[in-house]
Design a protein around this motif. Structure first.
Motif, PDB file in Angstrom:
ATOM      1  N   GLN A  43      -6.696   9.109  -8.277  1.00  0.00           N
ATOM      2  CA  GLN A  43      -6.267  10.092  -9.293  1.00  0.00           C
ATOM      3  C   GLN A  43      -4.987  10.821  -8.865  1.00  0.00           C
ATOM      4  O   GLN A  43      -4.729  11.940  -9.301  1.00  0.00           O
ATOM      5  N   ALA A 101      -2.548  13.004 -11.064  1.00  0.00           N
ATOM      6  CA  ALA A 101      -2.916  14.368 -11.463  1.00  0.00           C
ATOM      7  C   ALA A 101      -2.238  15.389 -10.550  1.00  0.00           C
ATOM      8  O   ALA A 101      -1.925  16.505 -10.969  1.00  0.00           O
ATOM      9  N   ILE A 128       0.204  19.967 -19.983  1.00  0.00           N
ATOM     10  CA  ILE A 128      -0.584  18.725 -19.833  1.00  0.00           C
ATOM     11  C   ILE A 128      -0.858  18.452 -18.350  1.00  0.00           C
ATOM     12  O   ILE A 128      -1.979  18.121 -17.955  1.00  0.00           O
ATOM     13  N   LYS A 150      -3.443  20.816 -17.030  1.00  0.00           N
ATOM     14  CA  LYS A 150      -4.764  20.470 -17.551  1.00  0.00           C
ATOM     15  C   LYS A 150      -5.334  19.267 -16.778  1.00  0.00           C
ATOM     16  O   LYS A 150      -6.507  19.267 -16.383  1.00  0.00           O
ATOM     17  N   ASN A 151      -4.491  18.265 -16.559  1.00  0.00           N
ATOM     18  CA  ASN A 151      -4.941  17.077 -15.812  1.00  0.00           C
ATOM     19  C   ASN A 151      -5.321  17.445 -14.378  1.00  0.00           C
ATOM     20  O   ASN A 151      -6.296  16.936 -13.831  1.00  0.00           O
ATOM     21  N   SER A 173      -8.599  19.376 -14.380  1.00  0.00           N
ATOM     22  CA  SER A 173      -9.750  18.547 -14.744  1.00  0.00           C
ATOM     23  C   SER A 173     -10.160  17.619 -13.599  1.00  0.00           C
ATOM     24  O   SER A 173     -11.282  17.133 -13.564  1.00  0.00           O
ATOM     25  N   ARG A 174      -9.254  17.367 -12.652  1.00  0.00           N
ATOM     26  CA  ARG A 174      -9.555  16.515 -11.496  1.00  0.00           C
ATOM     27  C   ARG A 174      -9.850  17.348 -10.248  1.00  0.00           C
ATOM     28  O   ARG A 174      -9.796  16.845  -9.139  1.00  0.00           O
TER      29      ARG A 174
END
Lengths: 419, 189
Positions: free
Chosen positions: A345, A348, A373, A376-377, A380-381
């Motif tokens: 990931q 991110a 964005i 947010k990414n 979220s990770r």
């Protein structure tokens, strides 16, 4: 080998003295050596270490002799080990005294080291430990590079740091947030007038006890001047979860205050939308470590806080020291290449870091939507990044720590072992 | 003697460090922090041939020297020296040890023009032309059917008895081209 002189020039900000003070303490406490720390700006040092008295040219703190590095340098017997931090040039008279000691005969000459800047670039491995020949004398200066591999000097990490971190996470976090300087009061200490852009700043409506137990995202902010910050603050204000932003003094506080439209002074807290902003004082190093351990996300900068964020093993966003010709972006990429290896990931992290740093270099054409964005990414990770951060810290731990590696390096040089 | 910043050094430059003449073989420039830079150098001591790898700050001042160079031809050997002569018939004795890397290419009546470098009037190195021609005194006969040139074998040069690898098709008495920088066989003449 027991007397060390460390020379530190405070060029800008607090990174130089931060590293030197940390190194001095670790050498004293863990290597049992006697350290004399020469600092050209005791006033800057006092910000980080309040027990330092700027007007006193010679003082002892935590067993370390702290001396004011004045232009007219006093006649001084050179130490056994001489460190010039970040390529600062030691005084000419001191260098002459070192040369004199070398030519005096049977005495072992001082080991002279230039402690270089931290970089993850591959060339560092091939340069670490090399000697720089003296032009007029046979005094040689060794270039010592911190780094991320066993072919470098490693990173500063106190013995027991990771154990202390883990113990803090298990038992200390609640007490930490209950400390006076981190606790949100039930009523605002200061009313800050609202501003008319997309929202109104107002006092925090919550009581302290309930607030501290609530699940909010806690973010520490330590950065250079960064034109992206206002967009990120807007993004946080509009976030679906509550965010508490703990702002360091200096550049971070000034920029946040500009966004607020009012001065942000120590103890202030303001709220806008989902974002609560809390102004912090300059924290002593140990307490700053705890802040990094306690927060969910840390924004760090330069060298010292960047390294501490890695030991904290929490998701972090790094603002690298800006350099001309975008050199810093190359260095950031070099770090990301190492840091993100084996982390699926990785985008991110890298997307947010690039936006955070490219804009500072005025090379970004992307707008605040990209930043929202990317943030947010990243968030979220957070669970995966957190786990990756722990594995990364364990990996770094295996390369040894800089102070210990440095002491071993010095011993080898004194024994005549070539790098 | 002139002053040159370490960051401007290039391979071939000669600088004086700790009173020794060092030729730069390689200079690797890297930016470190806060817009500073360092240069990793690969240098050869022109007096001893010893190679070292120091590092310096890019803004460090180095004393550069321009060495005198003369074209010479080989005259004769009088161990432990070899004697060369320039176009004005000045003779220069050069220690065999100084030219140990290229001594194997010396031969009587040699027509190759070499470049002799001087430091404080003392000859310190001899550079041969990049390509020279020498005669093969001995090599094993080629194996039947194996004349592609991909297979190599050992050949001994006339006079110096120096051995090198040549293509399988090279025979005794052949003249061959040798690359003096790599020391390798190039082709049969």
């Amino acid at each position: 080998m027991n007397r060390w002189d460390i020379f530190c020039r405070v060029v800008d900000n607090y990174g130089d003295i931060g590293v030197c003070w940390r190194l001095s303490r670790q050498l004293t406490e863990e290597q049992g050596v006697s350290v004399r720390l020469w600092v050209d700006r005791l006033d800057a040092f006092a910000v980080m270490c309040p027990t330092v008295r700027p007007g006193v040219p010679q003082q002892v703190i935590d067993g370390i002799e702290i001396c004011s590095w004045v232009e007219k340098f006093p006649a001084t017997e050179p130490a056994d080990v001489v460190i010039e931090a970040f390529a600062c040039e030691i005084p000419e008279s001191y260098r002459a005294a070192m040369a004199k000691r070398l030519s005096a005969g049977p005495q072992v000459p001082p080991v002279w080291i230039n402690l270089e800047y931290l970089s993850a670039e591959e060339w560092v491995d091939g340069c670490h430990g090399l000697a720089s020949p003296g032009s007029e004398t046979s005094l040689r200066k060794f270039f010592y590079f911190p780094g991320f591999t066993s072919d470098t000097g490693g990173l500063l990490r106190e013995r027991g740091l990771l154990r202390a971190r883990d113990a803090f996470r298990q038992q200390g976090i609640r007490a930490f947030w209950g400390r006076e300087r981190f606790r949100l009061p039930s009523t605002p200490r200061k009313d800050i007038a609202g501003r008319a852009s997309s929202g109104t700043l107002k006092s925090h409506p919550l009581g302290s006890a309930g607030r501290e137990d609530a699940r909010e995202l806690r973010v520490s902010l330590f950065c250079y001047e960064n034109p992206v910050l206002p967009a990120l603050l807007e993004c946080w204000a509009a976030a679906p979860v509550d965010i508490r932003l703990l702002v360091a003094p200096g550049w971070p506080a000034r920029q946040v205050a500009a966004w607020c439209g009012a001065p942000l002074e120590l103890g202030d807290f303001v709220r806008r939308g989902a974002l609560t902003i809390q102004a912090l004082p300059f924290l002593p190093q140990a307490e700053y470590d705890e802040l990094l351990w306690a927060c969910d996300v840390n924004f760090v900068r330069g060298e010292d806080s960047f390294v501490r964020a890695q030991w904290a093993a929490r998701p972090f966003v790094w603002q690298i020291y800006p350099q001309t010709e975008g050199t810093h972006l190359v260095k950031m990429e070099a770090f990301l290449k190492r840091y993100l290896t084996g982390f699926p990931q990785g985008e991110a992290i890298s997307d947010l870091w690039q936006l955070w740093n490219e804009a500072a270099a005025e090379e970004s054409s992307r707008d605040s939507k990209d930043l929202a964005i990317a943030w947010k990414n990243f968030v979220s990770r957070r669970t995966e990044i957190d786990q990756h951060g722990r594995e990364w810290a364990e990996r770094l731990d295996r390369t040894g720590d800089l102070a210990n590696n440095l002491a071993e390096f010095v011993m080898k040089r004194r024994a005549g072992v070539s790098p | 003697m002139s002053v040159k910043l370490a960051g401007d050094l290039q391979s071939g430059n000669v600088v004086i460090v700790e009173n020794l003449p060092l030729v730069v073989l390689k200079a690797q420039y890297n930016k470190s922090g806060r817009n500073a830079a360092v240069v990793k150098l690969r240098m050869k001591n022109l007096l001893t041939g010893r190679v070292s790898e120091p590092i310096v700050k890019a803004d460090e001042k180095m004393e550069q020297i321009i060495l005198e160079k003369k074209e010479c031809t080989f005259s004769y050997s009088a161990p432990p020296v070899h004697v060369f002569v320039d176009s004005d018939y000045n003779q220069y004795e050069i220690d065999a040890e100084t030219m140990s890397d290229v001594e194997k290419y010396l031969m009587p009546d040699m027509k190759d023009v070499v470049e002799v470098t001087f430091y404080e009037s003392k000859p310190i190195s001899v550079v041969f032309p990049k390509v020279i021609v020498r005669e093969v005194e001995y090599t094993e006969p080629v194996t039947r059917g194996d004349t592609s040139g991909k297979i190599t074998k050992t050949a001994v040069l006339k006079h110096s008895k120096h051995e090198l690898q040549v293509s399988a098709f090279v025979e005794i008495g052949d003249s061959i081209e040798i690359d003096t920088e790599s020391g390798e066989f190039r082709r049969r003449c």
